[in-house]
Design an enzyme around this catalytic site. Structure first.
Site, PDB file in Angstrom:
ATOM      1  CG  ASN A 109       4.756  -2.603  -5.307  1.00 24.84           C
ATOM      2  OD1 ASN A 109       5.212  -2.558  -4.207  1.00 24.84           O
ATOM      3  ND2 ASN A 109       3.702  -1.950  -5.888  1.00 24.84           N
ATOM      4  CG  HIS A 111      -0.849  -0.199  -5.659  1.00 25.67           C
ATOM      5  ND1 HIS A 111       0.152   0.765  -5.513  1.00 25.67           N
ATOM      6  CD2 HIS A 111      -2.257   0.156  -6.048  1.00 25.67           C
ATOM      7  CE1 HIS A 111      -0.762   2.016  -6.009  1.00 25.67           C
ATOM      8  NE2 HIS A 111      -2.192   1.479  -6.459  1.00 25.67           N
ATOM      9  CB  SER A 138      -3.443  -5.485  -5.724  1.00 28.79           C
ATOM     10  OG  SER A 138      -4.960  -4.988  -5.891  1.00 28.79           O
ATOM     11  CG  ASP A 147       1.236   0.906  -9.203  1.00 24.89           C
ATOM     12  OD1 ASP A 147       2.098   0.029  -8.588  1.00 24.89           O
ATOM     13  OD2 ASP A 147       1.091   1.785  -8.857  1.00 24.89           O
TER      14      ASP A 147
END
Ligand code: GAR
Length: 321
Positions: A109, A111, A138, A147
């Protein structure tokens, strides 16, 4: 035949990060290709762009569905596309634990904050309100906790006078478009990169009490028990004797156990040349989705089988707590 890793990109909106991933994949010898762009919103602008680029698309609105059912529909599309990795790019859905666990190590992912700062939403507004000098972005592995997975790469982006959440978001996206393709390329290559595999194995092996590293026949080996009387409990074998495997060699309890492992899971275990005859099993590390907790367990077990009593006794006591 292509040995590129196949990635599925999940989006909910504009899809500018998805576009950056697609265009990077078309340059030079990028180690991944985008085989699917999927969204929970059929109107997501990124879908049209992906289609125009000749990439398979899939949309499934989540309205009226349980989280698990919607995730299952998305996962199904990802599997049908033959993807090895799932890359979340502005996919604004929290995923069910089961889905995340099945893709552990193979789901990334991006973020828009310098994690661990500002998990969740409104990251830019929160960074500005806190008076931070920098925002940023990030790339991290996805784990069930939001996260919180291992951060693979970050870029810092200065916050300037009169920045609004919108102006900062725009600059952070420029950084994201540089960062994400690079981080994805690195991650999909990591599973077959001997240096990365050795570094990971070494960290686990040397974390065991009184272990040290010593080369043996040109391979890194790990021992326990001191300078003179130390015994090897693990070796790192990089494509030895004509095998394509990069592997951990660890001690098993018996030849029966070794042969059973090799027969029941031939994509994980093999009988290494020479060492196999003395009951050492090869655990293949250059395959996607290696369970590193399992590797750690093998190391622990192998270490225990040769460590001096005073050390294993300490471990037993520690294990009781
Ligand atoms: C990106 O900035 C990404 O970091 C963020 O959404 C934006 C998507 O933009 N992701 C999150 O906030 C995830 N919690 P894009 O659709 O143009 O790539």
């Amino acid at each position: 035949m292509t040995d590129k890793s196949k990635i599925a990109v999940l989006i909910s909106g504009a899809g500018t990060n998805m576009a950056a991933l697609v265009y990077a994949s078309r340059i030079g010898d990028c180690p991944y290709e985008v085989v699917l762009v999927a969204s929970n919103d059929a109107q997501a602008p990124g879908l049209a762009l992906a289609a125009a680029e000749g990439i398979a698309t899939f949309a499934h609105p989540h309205k009226g569905m349980t989280r698990e059912a919607h995730d299952a529909a998305m996962e199904d599309a990802v599997r049908q596309a033959g993807a090895d990795y799932i890359v979340l790019a502005g996919y604004m859905r929290i995923l069910s634990d089961g889905f995340v666990e099945r893709w552990q190590g193979r789901m990334l992912n991006i973020h828009p904050s310098l994690l661990p700062l500002y998990k969740g939403l409104d990251t830019h507004a929160r960074a500005i309100a806190a008076g931070d000098t920098h925002g940023g972005t990030s790339v991290h592995l996805v784990t069930p906790e939001l996260d919180a997975g291992e951060v693979l790469a970050q870029v810092r982006v200065p916050i300037v006078a009169d920045d609004t959440p919108e102006s900062l978001a725009e600059r952070v996206k420029l950084a994201e478009h540089q960062l994400y393709p690079r981080a994805v390329a690195e991650c999909v290559s990591r599973w077959r990169d001997p240096a990365a595999l050795l570094a990971r194995l070494r960290a686990l092996a040397l974390a065991l009490p009184e272990s040290d590293e010593r080369e043996s026949h040109g391979s890194p080996g790990f021992r326990v028990g001191g300078e003179k009387t130390g015994k090897y409990f693990a070796y790192f074998a990089d494509q030895h004797h004509g095998t394509p495997h990069i592997a951990l060699l660890a001690r098993t309890g018996s030849m029966d156990e070794l042969l059973n492992l090799v027969e029941s899971q031939p994509d994980v275990y093999f009988k290494p040349a020479y060492y196999g005859a003395s009951g050492w099993v090869g655990i293949i590390l250059n395959r996607p989705g290696v369970d590193w907790d399992e590797v750690a367990e093998w190391l622990h077990r192998s270490w225990r089988s040769v460590a001096p009593k005073r050390l294993t006794r300490m471990m037993d006591i520690a294990d009781e707590f």
